[in-house]
Structures are given as structure tokens and as C-alpha cells.
Write a protein that holds these residues in place. Sequence first.
Motif, PDB file in Angstrom:
ATOM      1  N   GLY A   1      -6.274  66.387   2.567  1.00 58.04           N
ATOM      2  CA  GLY A   1      -5.898  65.459   3.617  1.00 58.04           C
ATOM      3  C   GLY A   1      -5.294  66.160   4.817  1.00 58.04           C
ATOM      4  O   GLY A   1      -4.581  67.159   4.664  1.00 58.04           O
ATOM      5  N   LEU A   2      -5.574  65.648   6.002  1.00 57.81           N
ATOM      6  CA  LEU A   2      -4.996  66.191   7.231  1.00 57.81           C
ATOM      7  C   LEU A   2      -3.598  65.606   7.388  1.00 57.81           C
ATOM      8  O   LEU A   2      -3.430  64.423   7.683  1.00 57.81           O
ATOM      9  CB  LEU A   2      -5.885  65.839   8.422  1.00 57.81           C
ATOM     10  N   GLU A   3      -2.586  66.439   7.193  1.00 59.61           N
ATOM     11  CA  GLU A   3      -1.215  65.940   7.109  1.00 59.61           C
ATOM     12  C   GLU A   3      -0.699  65.450   8.451  1.00 59.61           C
ATOM     13  O   GLU A   3      -0.895  66.076   9.494  1.00 59.61           O
ATOM     14  CB  GLU A   3      -0.293  67.031   6.573  1.00 59.61           C
ATOM     15  N   SER A   4      -0.026  64.324   8.395  1.00 61.02           N
ATOM     16  CA  SER A   4       0.573  63.721   9.586  1.00 61.02           C
ATOM     17  C   SER A   4       1.826  64.477  10.005  1.00 61.02           C
ATOM     18  O   SER A   4       2.623  64.885   9.156  1.00 61.02           O
ATOM     19  CB  SER A   4       0.927  62.266   9.291  1.00 61.02           C
ATOM     20  N   ALA A   5       2.003  64.637  11.310  1.00 62.81           N
ATOM     21  CA  ALA A   5       3.224  65.259  11.831  1.00 62.81           C
ATOM     22  C   ALA A   5       4.391  64.276  11.866  1.00 62.81           C
ATOM     23  O   ALA A   5       5.548  64.678  11.874  1.00 62.81           O
ATOM     24  CB  ALA A   5       2.976  65.810  13.230  1.00 62.81           C
ATOM     25  N   VAL A   6       4.082  62.986  11.867  1.00 65.57           N
ATOM     26  CA  VAL A   6       5.143  61.983  11.956  1.00 65.57           C
ATOM     27  C   VAL A   6       5.522  61.426  10.583  1.00 65.57           C
ATOM     28  O   VAL A   6       6.603  60.862  10.414  1.00 65.57           O
ATOM     29  CB  VAL A   6       4.741  60.825  12.900  1.00 65.57           C
ATOM     30  N   LYS A   7       4.632  61.594   9.586  1.00 64.19           N
ATOM     31  CA  LYS A   7       4.941  61.198   8.215  1.00 64.19           C
ATOM     32  C   LYS A   7       4.548  62.340   7.281  1.00 64.19           C
ATOM     33  O   LYS A   7       3.494  62.292   6.636  1.00 64.19           O
ATOM     34  CB  LYS A   7       4.211  59.905   7.825  1.00 64.19           C
ATOM     35  N   PRO A   8       5.336  63.400   7.229  1.00 67.13           N
ATOM     36  CA  PRO A   8       5.012  64.545   6.380  1.00 67.13           C
ATOM     37  C   PRO A   8       4.745  64.122   4.937  1.00 67.13           C
ATOM     38  O   PRO A   8       5.432  63.246   4.394  1.00 67.13           O
ATOM     39  CB  PRO A   8       6.265  65.423   6.481  1.00 67.13           C
ATOM     40  N   GLY A   9       3.739  64.745   4.348  1.00 74.67           N
ATOM     41  CA  GLY A   9       3.346  64.396   2.987  1.00 74.67           C
ATOM     42  C   GLY A   9       2.295  63.312   2.927  1.00 74.67           C
ATOM     43  O   GLY A   9       1.721  63.052   1.864  1.00 74.67           O
ATOM     44  N   GLU A  10       2.044  62.656   4.067  1.00 75.36           N
ATOM     45  CA  GLU A  10       0.997  61.643   4.144  1.00 75.36           C
ATOM     46  C   GLU A  10      -0.092  62.122   5.102  1.00 75.36           C
ATOM     47  O   GLU A  10       0.152  62.938   5.990  1.00 75.36           O
ATOM     48  CB  GLU A  10       1.558  60.308   4.644  1.00 75.36           C
ATOM     49  N   ALA A  11      -1.286  61.609   4.901  1.00 77.23           N
ATOM     50  CA  ALA A  11      -2.405  62.004   5.748  1.00 77.23           C
ATOM     51  C   ALA A  11      -2.459  61.165   7.017  1.00 77.23           C
ATOM     52  O   ALA A  11      -1.954  60.034   7.064  1.00 77.23           O
ATOM     53  CB  ALA A  11      -3.715  61.853   4.985  1.00 77.23           C
ATOM     54  N   ILE A  12      -3.074  61.714   8.044  1.00 75.94           N
ATOM     55  CA  ILE A  12      -3.448  60.932   9.222  1.00 75.94           C
ATOM     56  C   ILE A  12      -4.475  59.888   8.779  1.00 75.94           C
ATOM     57  O   ILE A  12      -5.369  60.186   7.982  1.00 75.94           O
ATOM     58  CB  ILE A  12      -4.056  61.839  10.306  1.00 75.94           C
ATOM     59  N   VAL A  13      -4.352  58.672   9.277  1.00 73.97           N
ATOM     60  CA  VAL A  13      -5.293  57.619   8.891  1.00 73.97           C
ATOM     61  C   VAL A  13      -6.004  57.060  10.116  1.00 73.97           C
ATOM     62  O   VAL A  13      -5.512  57.166  11.247  1.00 73.97           O
ATOM     63  CB  VAL A  13      -4.597  56.467   8.131  1.00 73.97           C
ATOM     64  N   ILE A  14      -7.168  56.480   9.855  1.00 78.12           N
ATOM     65  CA  ILE A  14      -7.912  55.778  10.894  1.00 78.12           C
ATOM     66  C   ILE A  14      -8.167  54.370  10.374  1.00 78.12           C
ATOM     67  O   ILE A  14      -8.485  54.181   9.191  1.00 78.12           O
ATOM     68  CB  ILE A  14      -9.211  56.532  11.257  1.00 78.12           C
ATOM     69  N   ASP A  15      -7.981  53.380  11.236  1.00 82.88           N
ATOM     70  CA  ASP A  15      -7.973  51.982  10.787  1.00 82.88           C
ATOM     71  C   ASP A  15      -9.095  51.182  11.451  1.00 82.88           C
ATOM     72  O   ASP A  15      -9.679  51.608  12.443  1.00 82.88           O
ATOM     73  CB  ASP A  15      -6.616  51.359  11.136  1.00 82.88           C
TER      74      ASP A  15
END
Length: 204
Positions: free
Chosen positions: A145-159
Motif C-alpha cells: 500500500g502507498l502509505e498516507s502522509a496524513v494517516k501513517p500506517g494507512e494507505a492513500i485511498v481513492i473514492d
Amino acid sequence: MASWNIKGQYMETCNCTLLCPCIWSNLTARPTEGACDAAVALRIDQGSKDGVKLDGLAFVVMLHSPGAMAQGNLTVGLIVDEAANDQQVDAIRAIATGEAGGPMAALAPLVGKVAGIEKRPIKFTQKGLAISLTAGELVDQAIEGLESAVKPGEAIVIDNVAHPVNSRLSLAKATRSRFHAFGIDWEDMTGTRNGHFAPFAWQG
């Protein structure tokens, strides 16, 4: 009342470079390699169809699109966990092909050829943002997963995407992607190709 429901975890890789143009074009753009090859894998954590329990089983929808997906003429094959009995295979087949309704029914008009069903041992492993899947010798794929800079440990999502598994997908890079099934052949380990993952909950 729904005659079936399944929920669990999904992951896929495809031969497009990141980000797959299907996602931002609503399936109308040309794949980055001209044609698209993908392996869409689903692990059922809980579910049943017409009284047949499907907990713990997994399946992979293999897909080849000769051009933009919206143009149709897709070739689709199904790999089902070898642990499934005949009733379970039939239930998963009906769900995965859209015959039983549900999300895959919307994809069914685009399918030009159903290449068949194979049974293989399927192993679906997830640890944080790293997910891997093998289906015998037919599929061996892994994503990160491409890790989010604003929610570390979570992936960037597209909705709000036009995808049959979920309208909200986590973005990932394919660290390993090997398909040799139903005439669909692809191998890549460059880390530049597209991947997605998400929880799913289907019913029909």
C-alpha cells in the motif's frame, strides 16, 4: 432478503503502470500497455449462498481486456480455492460471474469469453500494508500500500470509483505480479505497476 452475502478482503494487481487509467476514466481509457491483464483476488471471511457456507474460501477472477474495459470483449477465468467442495464452487461461480446478481452482474455484459474454472490452493496473506496471494502455479502476486502522509500506517485511498469490488480503493504498487492462466501471461517485479486493496461486502 438477500439469497447470498459475502464479505472479506480483496487485492489485485494489473499490468498497467500506476495509476491504472481505468480508475480515473470510468473504464473508458486505453490501458497503459494497450491491453489489460489483471488478477482480482477475494478472500471470503464470512458468507453463504442459499445455505452453503463460504467462510474461509478464496477466489481469483482473471481478466484480459484487449482495449479499454468499457469497450467489452473481455476474457474472464475463475480460480477457486481447492478446499471448496462442488456446492461451494458452484456458489462462488454464480457470484463471481454475476449470474447470481450483485456487483459482478454489471460487468457481465462486457464479457466476451468465459475461459473456464480451475481449482488451486489459494493463500491470501496480509500484514499491515503488505498483501500477497498465490493460487497454485497460476498466480503469484504481492502489493504494498502507498502509505498516507496524513494517516501513517494507512494507505492513500481513492473514492467514488467505478469498480465492482468496492467504490473506495486503497492505492498500492505491485511488488510482484505473475499470471499464467487461461492464456493470460504476465510477469513483472519492477514495483512500477498498479495494485489495489479494500474490504468488500457483497450481496445479491
